[in-house]
Design an enzyme around this catalytic site. Structure first.
Site, mmCIF file in Angstrom:
data_model
loop_
_atom_site.group_PDB
_atom_site.id
_atom_site.type_symbol
_atom_site.label_atom_id
_atom_site.label_comp_id
_atom_site.label_asym_id
_atom_site.label_seq_id
_atom_site.Cartn_x
_atom_site.Cartn_y
_atom_site.Cartn_z
ATOM 1 N N ARG A 249 0.845 -1.190 0.000
ATOM 2 C CA ARG A 249 0.000 0.000 0.000
ATOM 3 C C ARG A 249 0.885 1.246 0.000
ATOM 4 O O ARG A 249 1.979 1.237 0.546
ATOM 5 C CB ARG A 249 -0.938 0.003 1.212
ATOM 6 C CG ARG A 249 -1.909 -1.179 1.228
ATOM 7 C CD ARG A 249 -2.751 -1.211 2.489
ATOM 8 N NE ARG A 249 -3.689 -2.334 2.495
ATOM 9 C CZ ARG A 249 -3.400 -3.544 2.962
ATOM 10 N NH1 ARG A 249 -2.191 -3.779 3.495
ATOM 11 N NH2 ARG A 249 -4.295 -4.512 2.908
ATOM 12 N N LYS A 276 -2.415 -2.036 7.655
ATOM 13 C CA LYS A 276 -3.866 -1.866 7.733
ATOM 14 C C LYS A 276 -4.505 -2.938 8.600
ATOM 15 O O LYS A 276 -5.424 -2.655 9.381
ATOM 16 C CB LYS A 276 -4.456 -1.900 6.328
ATOM 17 C CG LYS A 276 -5.968 -1.734 6.283
ATOM 18 C CD LYS A 276 -6.469 -1.760 4.861
ATOM 19 C CE LYS A 276 -7.987 -1.583 4.818
ATOM 20 N NZ LYS A 276 -8.499 -1.613 3.428
ATOM 21 N N HIS A 337 -2.409 2.636 -5.491
ATOM 22 C CA HIS A 337 -3.096 1.404 -5.115
ATOM 23 C C HIS A 337 -3.312 0.507 -6.328
ATOM 24 O O HIS A 337 -3.445 -0.719 -6.197
ATOM 25 C CB HIS A 337 -4.444 1.727 -4.470
ATOM 26 C CG HIS A 337 -5.082 0.571 -3.779
ATOM 27 N ND1 HIS A 337 -4.764 0.216 -2.485
ATOM 28 C CD2 HIS A 337 -6.014 -0.329 -4.202
ATOM 29 C CE1 HIS A 337 -5.468 -0.841 -2.136
ATOM 30 N NE2 HIS A 337 -6.241 -1.198 -3.154
ATOM 31 N N ARG A 340 -1.314 -2.715 -6.892
ATOM 32 C CA ARG A 340 -1.744 -3.925 -6.198
ATOM 33 C C ARG A 340 -2.757 -4.696 -7.038
ATOM 34 O O ARG A 340 -2.694 -5.928 -7.153
ATOM 35 C CB ARG A 340 -2.361 -3.557 -4.842
ATOM 36 C CG ARG A 340 -1.356 -3.011 -3.853
ATOM 37 C CD ARG A 340 -2.008 -2.406 -2.606
ATOM 38 N NE ARG A 340 -2.821 -3.345 -1.866
ATOM 39 C CZ ARG A 340 -2.349 -4.274 -1.041
ATOM 40 N NH1 ARG A 340 -1.032 -4.423 -0.884
ATOM 41 N NH2 ARG A 340 -3.159 -5.069 -0.359
ATOM 42 N N HIS A 363 -3.681 -9.425 2.633
ATOM 43 C CA HIS A 363 -5.118 -9.547 2.873
ATOM 44 C C HIS A 363 -5.283 -10.584 3.969
ATOM 45 O O HIS A 363 -5.472 -11.758 3.725
ATOM 46 C CB HIS A 363 -5.849 -9.996 1.604
ATOM 47 C CG HIS A 363 -5.907 -8.928 0.573
ATOM 48 N ND1 HIS A 363 -6.248 -9.179 -0.742
ATOM 49 C CD2 HIS A 363 -5.656 -7.595 0.642
ATOM 50 C CE1 HIS A 363 -6.225 -8.051 -1.427
ATOM 51 N NE2 HIS A 363 -5.869 -7.078 -0.612
ATOM 52 N N TYR A 373 -3.008 -15.094 11.913
ATOM 53 C CA TYR A 373 -2.188 -14.829 10.729
ATOM 54 C C TYR A 373 -0.727 -15.151 11.016
ATOM 55 O O TYR A 373 -0.156 -14.719 12.007
ATOM 56 C CB TYR A 373 -2.341 -13.346 10.353
ATOM 57 C CG TYR A 373 -1.426 -12.892 9.250
ATOM 58 C CD1 TYR A 373 -1.451 -13.528 8.008
ATOM 59 C CD2 TYR A 373 -0.546 -11.829 9.439
ATOM 60 C CE1 TYR A 373 -0.625 -13.097 6.988
ATOM 61 C CE2 TYR A 373 0.275 -11.398 8.427
ATOM 62 C CZ TYR A 373 0.229 -12.037 7.200
ATOM 63 O OH TYR A 373 1.043 -11.607 6.192
#
Length: 411
Positions: A249, A276, A337, A340, A363, A373
Site C-alpha cells: 500500500r 492496515k 493502489h 496492487r 489480505h 495470521y
C-alpha cells in the site's frame, strides 16, 4: 419575600476599596454583598439562612458580573429559598446534571469509542475517522445527549454532507455514527442505533474503485516511469518502481524506515503498527528491489526514512506518486493502489497459488476459526513469486508486452 433596599450603585462598586481591611463587605439588600478584598478583588456573595444555619453562595467577580446581573441572580435564588430549597444544593445538583449530560453527549461517547478503537487502527485511518466526526457531526449534535437525539436530527446533519455532493462521505460518516450508537447501547448511554433508522434515506452512491491500468497497459506505464527522470526527480521515480515491485500500500511504502529492512536476507519487515490489518508483514525483496534500495540509501542522506521529504524527519506526501502519475498522463487511469490490483490480476492469471498471492497482498485472514495470521506463511513461495514478478517487470519495461514468461515460475 422580605422587601429589599438597594444600597449600592455602579459608581460605588467601581470606587469601593477595602479601606485597609482584609475583606470589606458592602451590603445591597436581600442578602446580596460585594466583598472587597485588600488585594483589590471584588466578589458577589448571597448570604441566607436555612434551617437555622447561615450559608452563602458565590455569584462571581465584579465587574465581570455587573450590579444589575448580581441583583437578578439574587432574585432568582430568593425564589428558590421561598420554595424551601437550598440554593447551594440546587446549584450542585444542576452542575452534576450538566456534568452527566456532557459525559453522555454524542461527542463524549464518540471519543470514548474512538479511544477504545485507536490501537487497532493505522494512523491515517484514525485521523480520517476523527476528522470526519469533528468536521461533520460534532458541530451540530456533538453536545446533545446521545439518548435524546432523534433520527430526523441525525438525518438533517448527514444531509448537510450530501448537499456538498459528497455522497460517499455521507455514507461513511453515517457508518461511523452507527458504530458510536452501538457503543452507546453497550455502555448503557442509549437504547437505539439511529443509523439503522436512516437505512435507505441517503442518496445512493456508486462505489469508486481506485483506478488501475489493465494488464496489457502495464508495459507502457513501466516505460513511462523509467523515463520520469526527464521531467521529475529520481526519488519519485524509484518510489514508483519500488511500489510496482512490491505492490504494498502507498502509505506502507512512503512510511518505510531503514530499520525495517534486513538487506542481508533480502527481506522488508513492516511492523504491525503500520499495517492496515495490524499484523506484521514480510515483503521478500527481489534483486532489482535491492538495487533500488542502494540508490535510495544515497538519496536519503542519512535520514531514518527511505523516502524523506523536504523535512528530513517526515516522509514524502501521499500525493507525491499520484501527481507523478498525473504528469505521466495517467490521471484517472492509475493510482498507487492500482499497482496492487494489476499485480494481483497478472499473478493470478499466470498460475500462482491464490493463497500465496493473498498473503503477499497482506489480505489477512479474518476467520479466527482458521487460526491467527502467520507472517511467514508461504514465505519460500512468496520469495520465488516476487523475484519472478520483478523479472517480468524488467522485461515489460524493456519492451516485452506479454506475461507468458512468468508462467514457468508459477509451476
Amino acid at each position: 419575600m422580605a422587601a429589599k433596599t438597594n444600597l449600592l450603585s455602579a459608581s460605588k462598586c467601581n470606587n469601593a476599596t477595602s479601606e485597609g481591611k482584609a475583606i470589606r463587605k458592602l451590603h445591597d439588600g436581600g442578602g446580596l454583598y460585594l466583598w472587597v478584598y485588600a488585594e483589590g478583588g471584588k466578589f458577589w456573595r448571597l448570604r441566607y439562612r436555612l434551617g437555622g444555619k447561615e450559608k452563602s453562595l458565590s455569584f462571581g467577580s465584579y465587574p465581570q458580573v455587573s450590579l444589575k446581573e448580581a441583583r437578578a441572580k439574587r432574585d432568582e435564588q430568593r425564589k428558590v429559598l421561598d420554595a424551601d430549597l437550598d440554593p447551594s444544593a440546587e446549584r450542585k445538583a444542576a452542575n452534576l446534571r450538566k456534568k452527566l449530560a456532557h459525559a453522555n453527549s454524542f461527542e463524549a461517547v464518540a471519543m470514548e469509542w474512538y479511544n477504545k478503537q485507536l490501537h487497532t487502527w493505522v494512523p491515517h485511518h484514525a485521523s480520517d475517522v476523527k476528522r470526519r466526526l469533528e468536521s461533520n457531526i460534532f458541530p451540530t449534535i456533538g453536545k446533545r445527549p446521545i439518548d435524546q437525539i432523534e433520527a430526523p436530527e441525525l438525518l438533517q446533519t448527514i444531509r448537510k454532507i450530501e448537499a456538498r455532493g459528497a455522497y460517499d462521505l455521507a455514507h461513511r460518516v453515517l457508518q461511523v455514527c452507527g458504530q458510536v450508537f452501538r457503543y452507546g447501547i453497550a455502555t448503557g448511554r442509549c437504547t437505539r442505533n439511529l443509523s439503522t433508522d436512516l437505512r435507505g434515506a441517503l442518496t445512493p452512491h456508486k462505489k469508486q474503485h481506485q483506478a488501475a491500468v489493465r494488464p496489457e497497459e502495464l508495459p507502457e506505464l513501466l516505460r513511462a516511469i523509467a523515463r520520469y527522470d526527464e521531467t521529475g526527480d529520481k526519488q519519485t521515480r524509484l518510489a514508483l518502481q519500488l511500489l510496482a515491485q512490491t505492490f504494498v500500500r502507498t502509505n506502507e511504502l512512503i512510511g518505510a524506515e531503514w530499520a525495517e529492512f534486513d538487506l542481508n536476507n533480502a527481506l522488508w519487515i513492516i511492523p504491525a503498527g503500520r499495517m492496515k490489518m495490524k499484523a506484521e508483514h514480510i515483503v521478500p525483496l527481489s534483486g532489482q528491489a535491492l538495487a533500488m534500495l542502494v540508490e535510495l540509501k544515497e538519496i536519503s542522506g542519512g535520514s531514518r526514512l527511505v523516502f524523506p521529504g523536504r523535512n528530513r524527519d517526515k516522509p514524502i506526501s501521499n500525493n507525491t506518486m499520484l501527481f507523478a502519475l498525473y504528469r505521466l498522463g495517467y490521471k484517472g487511469k492509475m493510482t498507487g493502489h492500482g499497482f496492487r490490483a494489476v499485480a494481483s490480476t497478472i499473478l493470478n492469471e499466470t498460475g500462482f497459488n491464490p493463497d500465496v498471492i493473498e498473503r503477499q497482498l497482506a489480505h489477512c485472514e479474518r476467520n479466527e476459526v482458521r487460526g491467527a495470521y502467520n507472517r511467514a506463511e508461504y514465505l519460500s513461495e512468496r520469495k520465488r513469486m516476487m523475484q519472478a514478478w520483478a523479472d517480468l517487470i524488467d522485461q515489460m519495461a524493456k519492451g516485452e508486452n506479454k506475461v507468458t514468461s512468468i508462467k514457468w515460475a508459477a509451476a
